[in-house]
Write a protein that holds these residues in place. Structure first.
Motif, PDB file in Angstrom:
ATOM      1  N   ILE A   4       0.835  -1.202   0.000  1.00  0.00           N
ATOM      2  CA  ILE A   4       0.000   0.000   0.000  1.00  0.00           C
ATOM      3  C   ILE A   4       0.873   1.258   0.000  1.00  0.00           C
ATOM      4  N   ALA A   5       1.931   1.239   0.796  1.00  0.00           N
ATOM      5  CA  ALA A   5       2.835   2.393   0.856  1.00  0.00           C
ATOM      6  C   ALA A   5       3.514   2.621  -0.492  1.00  0.00           C
ATOM      7  N   THR A  59       0.919   3.974  -2.976  1.00  0.00           N
ATOM      8  CA  THR A  59       0.626   5.365  -2.628  1.00  0.00           C
ATOM      9  C   THR A  59       1.755   6.287  -3.074  1.00  0.00           C
ATOM     10  N   THR A 102       1.732   6.542  -6.959  1.00  0.00           N
ATOM     11  CA  THR A 102       0.587   7.342  -7.399  1.00  0.00           C
ATOM     12  C   THR A 102       0.837   8.826  -7.139  1.00  0.00           C
ATOM     13  N   SER A 103       1.371   9.141  -5.970  1.00  0.00           N
ATOM     14  CA  SER A 103       1.683  10.537  -5.643  1.00  0.00           C
ATOM     15  C   SER A 103       2.745  11.095  -6.576  1.00  0.00           C
ATOM     16  N   THR A 113       1.118  11.701 -10.027  1.00  0.00           N
ATOM     17  CA  THR A 113       0.219  12.842  -9.920  1.00  0.00           C
ATOM     18  C   THR A 113       1.010  14.147  -9.844  1.00  0.00           C
TER      19      THR A 113
END
Length: 158
Positions: free
Chosen positions: A15-16, A19, A22-23, A26
């Protein structure tokens, strides 16, 4: 000799990682979009646009001003559609009354490229941030005559 085993990632680590990636993507997209929307020309506080690029921006922007810094006689003989005449000699005095939003897109043209650049520089010096120099009226005449966008000319050209 020491052997290394491949360790499985825990759910929390997965998950980390997702995340973080994705960050990162973005953030890169945001930087790309922001730099594309700010269109300053290299080394200038205003943007210098070719006629074709200016036409493209004007076709999708809604709240912009076109400033014609030529003398009133030349303006009345022919000008771009939506153009407001503020002669270069009166630009400082009259601009604040007409251009109330300092971040509004402002397209500036004049009799010559030098006059257009000087007017764009003057507006930028006055604090206007969305200024674009779009060449001379003659540049627009050459580009628009005989095209479907000839209607951008506010008066007949003879």
């Amino acid at each position: 000799m020491r052997s290394y085993r491949k360790r499985k990632m825990t759910s929390r680590e997965k998950i980390a990682l997702i995340t973080f990636l994705t960050s990162l993507v973005t953030g890169l997209c945001a930087v790309f979009l922001l730099t594309r929307s700010v269109r300053p020309s290299a080394g200038k506080p205003y943007e210098m646009l070719e006629v074709t690029d200016a036409r493209k921006y004007m076709s999708y922007e809604k709240n912009y001003m076109v400033i014609d810094v030529r003398e009133p006689e030349l303006y009345s003989a022919g000008h771009l559609q939506r153009a407001v005449n503020i002669p270069y000699s009166e630009l400082v005095k009259k601009a604040t009354a007409i251009l109330r939003d300092s971040s509004q897109s402002v397209y500036v043209y004049g009799s010559t490229l030098e006059e257009s650049c000087a007017a764009a520089q003057k507006l930028s010096d006055m604090g206007y941030s969305g200024v674009a120099e779009i060449g001379s009226y003659a540049d627009w005449q050459k580009d628009l005559i005989g095209t479907e966008t000839e209607s951008l000319m506010g008066a007949t050209i003879e």
